[in-house]
Design a protein around this motif. Structure first.
Motif, PDB file in Angstrom:
ATOM      1  N   GLU A 136       1.398  -1.456  -0.037  1.00 47.87           N
ATOM      2  CA  GLU A 136       0.062  -0.081  -0.446  1.00 47.87           C
ATOM      3  C   GLU A 136       0.709   1.546  -0.217  1.00 47.87           C
ATOM      4  OE1 GLU A 136      -2.954  -0.083  -0.336  1.00 47.87           O
ATOM      5  OE2 GLU A 136      -3.726  -2.173   0.079  1.00 47.87           O
ATOM      6  N   ALA A 137       1.517   1.102  -0.460  1.00 51.51           N
ATOM      7  CA  ALA A 137       3.085   2.027  -0.651  1.00 51.51           C
ATOM      8  C   ALA A 137       2.344   3.698  -1.496  1.00 51.51           C
ATOM      9  CB  ALA A 137       4.392   1.828  -0.848  1.00 51.51           C
ATOM     10  N   SER A 138       1.900   4.022  -1.626  1.00 53.23           N
ATOM     11  CA  SER A 138       1.435   4.995  -2.364  1.00 53.23           C
ATOM     12  C   SER A 138       1.292   5.690  -0.875  1.00 53.23           C
ATOM     13  CB  SER A 138       0.042   5.136  -3.221  1.00 53.23           C
ATOM     14  OG  SER A 138      -1.283   4.709  -2.563  1.00 53.23           O
ATOM     15  N   TRP A 139       0.247   5.143  -0.240  1.00 54.61           N
ATOM     16  CA  TRP A 139      -0.551   6.186   1.247  1.00 54.61           C
ATOM     17  C   TRP A 139       0.629   6.016   2.458  1.00 54.61           C
ATOM     18  CZ3 TRP A 139      -1.823   4.176   5.635  1.00 54.61           C
ATOM     19  CH2 TRP A 139      -2.545   2.995   5.860  1.00 54.61           C
ATOM     20  N   THR A 140       1.441   4.686   2.399  1.00 50.44           N
ATOM     21  CA  THR A 140       1.918   4.470   3.871  1.00 50.44           C
ATOM     22  C   THR A 140       3.247   4.750   3.692  1.00 50.44           C
ATOM     23  OG1 THR A 140       2.261   2.191   2.292  1.00 50.44           O
ATOM     24  CG2 THR A 140       0.342   1.854   3.997  1.00 50.44           C
ATOM     25  N   ALA A 141       3.885   4.790   2.383  1.00 54.78           N
ATOM     26  CA  ALA A 141       5.512   5.125   2.608  1.00 54.78           C
ATOM     27  C   ALA A 141       5.359   6.880   3.025  1.00 54.78           C
ATOM     28  CB  ALA A 141       5.885   5.092   1.466  1.00 54.78           C
ATOM     29  N   TRP A 343       4.386  14.073  -0.390  1.00 55.34           N
ATOM     30  CA  TRP A 343       3.872  12.936   0.486  1.00 55.34           C
ATOM     31  C   TRP A 343       2.800  12.595  -0.651  1.00 55.34           C
ATOM     32  CZ3 TRP A 343       3.207  13.208   5.861  1.00 55.34           C
ATOM     33  CH2 TRP A 343       3.178  14.375   6.030  1.00 55.34           C
ATOM     34  N   THR A 344       2.842  12.271  -1.802  1.00 51.32           N
ATOM     35  CA  THR A 344       2.649  11.633  -2.863  1.00 51.32           C
ATOM     36  C   THR A 344       3.293   9.952  -2.792  1.00 51.32           C
ATOM     37  OG1 THR A 344       4.323  12.580  -4.761  1.00 51.32           O
ATOM     38  CG2 THR A 344       2.165  12.844  -3.869  1.00 51.32           C
ATOM     39  N   GLY A 345       3.095   9.041  -3.913  1.00 53.47           N
ATOM     40  CA  GLY A 345       3.476   7.406  -3.332  1.00 53.47           C
ATOM     41  C   GLY A 345       3.773   7.156  -5.229  1.00 53.47           C
ATOM     42  N   ASP A 346       4.300   7.264  -6.367  1.00 50.33           N
ATOM     43  CA  ASP A 346       3.570   6.824  -7.155  1.00 50.33           C
ATOM     44  C   ASP A 346       5.222   5.902  -7.295  1.00 50.33           C
ATOM     45  OD1 ASP A 346       5.469   8.922  -9.227  1.00 50.33           O
ATOM     46  OD2 ASP A 346       4.120  10.188  -7.627  1.00 50.33           O
ATOM     47  N   SER A 347       5.314   5.346  -8.354  1.00 53.54           N
ATOM     48  CA  SER A 347       6.737   5.081  -8.226  1.00 53.54           C
ATOM     49  C   SER A 347       7.702   5.459  -9.080  1.00 53.54           C
ATOM     50  CB  SER A 347       6.519   4.209  -9.881  1.00 53.54           C
ATOM     51  OG  SER A 347       5.827   5.084 -11.137  1.00 53.54           O
ATOM     52  N   LEU A 352       9.632   5.584  -2.893  1.00 51.32           N
ATOM     53  CA  LEU A 352       9.597   3.791  -3.169  1.00 51.32           C
ATOM     54  C   LEU A 352      10.831   3.519  -3.885  1.00 51.32           C
ATOM     55  CD1 LEU A 352       6.260   4.962  -2.877  1.00 51.32           C
ATOM     56  CD2 LEU A 352       6.024   3.583  -4.657  1.00 51.32           C
ATOM     57  N   GLN A 353      11.203   4.788  -4.690  1.00 53.48           N
ATOM     58  CA  GLN A 353      12.923   4.004  -4.608  1.00 53.48           C
ATOM     59  C   GLN A 353      13.724   3.704  -3.416  1.00 53.48           C
ATOM     60  OE1 GLN A 353      13.846   7.756  -7.320  1.00 53.48           O
ATOM     61  NE2 GLN A 353      13.341   7.196  -8.919  1.00 53.48           N
ATOM     62  N   LEU A 354      13.702   4.552  -2.216  1.00 53.72           N
ATOM     63  CA  LEU A 354      14.546   4.900  -1.265  1.00 53.72           C
ATOM     64  C   LEU A 354      13.951   3.061  -1.117  1.00 53.72           C
ATOM     65  CD1 LEU A 354      14.470   7.912   0.652  1.00 53.72           C
ATOM     66  CD2 LEU A 354      16.489   6.066  -0.976  1.00 53.72           C
TER      67      LEU A 354
END
Length: 396
Positions: A136-141, A343-347, A352-354
């Protein structure tokens, strides 16, 4: 809930619900009929508060009694008081697991936090010390982003970052510290779920309630969800706790809290209703028990923190400062235009890269490469922002 107030003041309290509160009430405020006492929509500019709301008192008279008394204030007059507040930038944990692992004090540094996760794994091999919820990384990250300002201990952190033209990632500074901790945890497969790509947010709620998961970075809003899951499954909701971000500044831990909606009195109602409306706000804050029932922070200065925030004892709380005139919205504009995406979470997002670099075992070199790329994008966009340059020029 309002029976005591109705009996005390010989009145009747009626509530009105809305599907889209801010939008619906903002529309109603084009008339004089928008209720007697209401949550003040953020669409109302501070300079316009007196056009719609009755003064509740002078800031100098209220500031020592109520937290966040300046949130709906203009020219020294307060028009609204927060019905409760909340903490941002903390970590949910199963208190029983942490205690049974022999951890008696909450971690105040990243190294201590990781050491504690390792203690949990050593004591309980079947427990997942930290659950990433990466699926759910789009928001959990983005939950990690909420740790940054609290860890800075600086209410003006965002303004200072752009005005002083500091790198986004600077070793020893908040963004670096927070996301290096995330990276280091995610790099250790013994500390996280076996397959982060197939993690399960809904399932993780029961797992942390059972003690199968020890820790997750989430806002304080998640505490009540985890506790409810515990209740629904005959587990002890008191095992769910919330700890401050494991960072210190000058030997002290800081925490950020903020006001929720502020309650105001419609200036267009009869004078006797205005007085009753003011009494209702005072009663709602001090006596209704609403903030306690919701797990919020009571607006009264000196009020006891909710039990689940006991780990925050000793922390210094602050509210993030609003941007000064001339810089309103500039920080967010730089974030958006640079495509850094705090605050965003796109690829393509750095968080997400980290995470993916950590899972792939790319080590410190992997972190540095991503951090350097972010710094370049951030600096280029920041230095091209005309509003920021004008502000810096005008303010030396």
């Amino acid at each position: 809930m309002t029976d005591a107030f109705e009996e005390k003041y010989n009145c009747t309290v009626e509530y009105q619900s809305f599907k889209s509160y801010a939008d619906d009430v903002s529309t109603m405020m084009s008339t004089k009929e928008y209720g007697d006492v209401l949550m003040i929509p953020d669409t109302v500019k501070l300079a316009d508060l007196s056009n719609f709301f009755e003064p509740l008192g002078k800031y100098d008279e209220l500031k020592d009694k109520y937290k966040w008394a300046d949130q709906k204030m203009y020219d020294g007059t307060v028009y609204g008081l927060a019905h409760l507040g909340s903490v941002s930038g903390g970590i949910c944990y199963n208190k029983k697991v942490w205690t049974d692992a022999g951890i008696t004090t909450m971690p105040k540094t990243a190294d201590e936090f990781i050491a504690d996760l390792k203690k949990i794994k050593e004591k309980f091999p079947d427990v997942i010390p930290y659950y990433t919820n990466f699926k759910e990384a789009s928001w959990t990250a983005s939950q990690w982003s909420s740790l940054v300002v609290p860890s800075s201990g600086n209410p003006n952190f965002e303004t200072d970052l752009i005005v002083n033209k500091e790198d986004f990632f600077t070793e020893g500074k908040p963004y670096y510290n927070v996301f290096k901790l995330m990276y280091d945890i995610y790099s250790d497969s013994t500390l996280i779920e076996g397959d982060p790509m197939s993690s399960d947010w809904e399932g993780s709620k029961l797992m942390i309630a059972k003690g199968e998961v020890a820790t997750m970075t989430m806002g304080s809003w998640a505490v009540s969800q985890f506790q409810q899951i515990a209740k629904d499954n005959n587990l002890d909701p008191e095992n769910i706790g919330y700890m401050p971000a494991p960072f210190s500044k000058d030997g002290k831990q800081y925490a950020q809290y903020a006001a929720d909606y502020c309650m105001g009195v419609n200036k267009n109602i009869a004078d006797d209703k205005k007085d009753l409306g003011k009494k209702y706000i005072e009663w709602f804050i001090a006596e209704s028990g609403f903030s306690e029932a919701e797990g919020g922070i009571n607006t009264l200065e000196g009020s006891k923190l909710p039990d689940y925030l006991s780990a925050f004892d000793g922390c210094e709380f602050f509210t993030a400062a609003t941007a000064p005139e001339g810089l309103t919205g500039v920080f967010n504009a730089i974030d958006k235009d640079s495509e850094v995406g705090i605050w965003t979470g796109d690829s393509a997002n750095f968080k997400l890269q980290l995470a993916e670099a950590a899972f792939a075992g790319k080590g410190d070199a992997g972190f540095k490469a991503i951090a350097d790329s972010v710094n370049q994008k951030w600096a280029a966009t920041r230095d091209a922002n005309a509003e920021l340059e004008a502000y810096i020029k005008a303010n030396g």
